[in-house]
Design an enzyme around this catalytic site. Structure first.
Site, PDB file in Angstrom:
ATOM      1  N   LYS A  45     105.220 -38.389  -4.813  1.00  0.00           N
ATOM      2  CA  LYS A  45     103.993 -37.643  -4.489  1.00  0.00           C
ATOM      3  C   LYS A  45     104.232 -36.426  -3.593  1.00  0.00           C
ATOM      4  O   LYS A  45     103.489 -35.458  -3.668  1.00  0.00           O
ATOM      5  CB  LYS A  45     102.969 -38.561  -3.820  1.00  0.00           C
ATOM      6  CG  LYS A  45     102.254 -39.498  -4.778  1.00  0.00           C
ATOM      7  CD  LYS A  45     101.129 -40.221  -4.065  1.00  0.00           C
ATOM      8  CE  LYS A  45     100.392 -41.151  -5.001  1.00  0.00           C
ATOM      9  NZ  LYS A  45      99.197 -41.727  -4.370  1.00  0.00           N
ATOM     10  N   ASP A 103      93.186 -38.670  -4.851  1.00  0.00           N
ATOM     11  CA  ASP A 103      93.003 -39.889  -4.046  1.00  0.00           C
ATOM     12  C   ASP A 103      91.832 -39.743  -3.068  1.00  0.00           C
ATOM     13  O   ASP A 103      91.017 -40.656  -2.920  1.00  0.00           O
ATOM     14  CB  ASP A 103      94.277 -40.211  -3.266  1.00  0.00           C
ATOM     15  CG  ASP A 103      95.370 -40.786  -4.161  1.00  0.00           C
ATOM     16  OD1 ASP A 103      95.043 -41.392  -5.190  1.00  0.00           O
ATOM     17  OD2 ASP A 103      96.556 -40.625  -3.816  1.00  0.00           O
TER      18      ASP A 103
END
Ligand code: ATR
Length: 299
Positions: free
Chosen positions: A65, A101
């Site tokens: 990520k 997210d």
């Protein structure tokens, strides 16, 4: 067309279930595949994706990520500020990285009836998930934001970065001996640690907070990002003390919905995605209290 997940290892993700249900429900001829990409292959894999027009977009997860950011042609402002990318989309300018997210987390709260704007929030944990969640809470306009973490210095580093972006908020790191008081004065307590997550199919029955830390009160909330088990110890303790609770399944669902929308430009078929997740987790104990369908999903 294809959409892909870049992960290492790739075996455990629920994203293929979630996204294949979404593409099917939307009538799109797209297959979502999980690719196991070891770190040394990440840059070459991203370069191949850039050139492969049959790939609509991608998700990125552990351990890529952060490292994927350097391989992209652009970053959305929130992904840059959070310091993590979990969605790649194709644009005129090449592959652009976003982060779904934080937005997924806020949608899951909204669906459960919680708007964190103007609330005092205590975030427990300072890892990758806490980064996205804390930034989205600050951007949403919480009244205060405190971060507690096993490793205090990590919490300090995180709030130092947020202080630059949100100077009026003055987020703070909470030392362990002030944790009880921090829980008591918070309207919303979020578990963004991995404590309580099922291991080897067993509920570890652990919480990052002692049961004695909880005190009820009107309109107080506990939110856990853990979704396996459906009701981790953190939420069981909070529920017993009279708080309202939100589990992690909603964030999993909605980060996927936000990604789908980024790739397709269409609203995500949330009801079908939710049904696919529930079917995939059907062997897990049910959470009858908390898996209410949202207003939007009702026929
Ligand atoms: P993720 O991407 O899921 O957030 P991570 O970046 O590894 O994963 O972060 C895990 C978080 O859970 C961290 O806040 C970690 O605390 P440390 O910074 O002290 O490592 C927290 N965590 C993990 N195991 C823990 C435990 N047994 N007790 C308390 N906190 C724990």
């Amino acid at each position: 067309m294809r959409a892909v997940l870049l992960a290492h290892p790739a075996g455990h993700s629920l994203s293929p279930v979630l996204q294949n249900a979404a593409f099917e429900a939307a009538g799109l001829d797209v297959t979502y595949e999980a690719w196991d990409v070891p770190p040394e292959r990440l840059a070459a894999t991203v370069a191949a994706l850039r050139d492969d027009r049959s790939v609509l977009g991608a998700n990125v997860t552990v351990p890529h990520k952060r490292t994927v950011m350097a391989t992209l042609d652009g970053l959305d402002p929130d992904a840059r500020a959070i310091g993590a990318v979990n969605v790649l989309r194709r644009t005129e300018a090449g592959l652009v990285g976003g982060n779904s997210d934080g937005a997924g987390f806020l949608r899951s709260l909204a669906e459960a009836g919680l708007d964190p704007a103007g609330r005092s929030v205590l975030l427990v944990g300072a890892g990758g998930a806490a980064r996205a969640v804390g930034w989205s809470l600050a951007a949403r306009g919480v009244a205060s934001l405190s971060v507690a973490n096993r490793t205090f210095e990590t919490a300090e580093d995180l709030v130092a970065a947020w202080r630059q972006s949100f100077p009026k908020l003055r987020p703070r790191a909470v030392p362990t001996d002030e944790l009880g008081e921090a829980v008591a004065v918070s309207d919303v307590v979020v578990n963004a640690t991995s404590v309580g997550m099922e291991r080897g199919g067993v509920d570890p029955d652990e919480s990052p907070l002692p049961a004695s830390a909880w005190a009820g009160g009107p309109d107080r909330w506990a939110v856990d990002l853990v979704y396996r088990p459906r009701v981790p110890r953190f939420l069981r303790d909070a529920d017993a003390a009279g708080l309202r609770t939100i589990g992690g399944l909603g964030m999993l669902l909605h980060q996927g919905a936000v990604a789908f929308e980024a790739w397709t430009g269409r609203p995500a078929p949330v009801a079908e995605m939710r049904a696919a997740l529930h079917a995939a987790l059907a062997g897990d104990p049910p959470d009858a209290l908390r898996d209410r369908p949202s207003e939007r999903d009702r026929p």
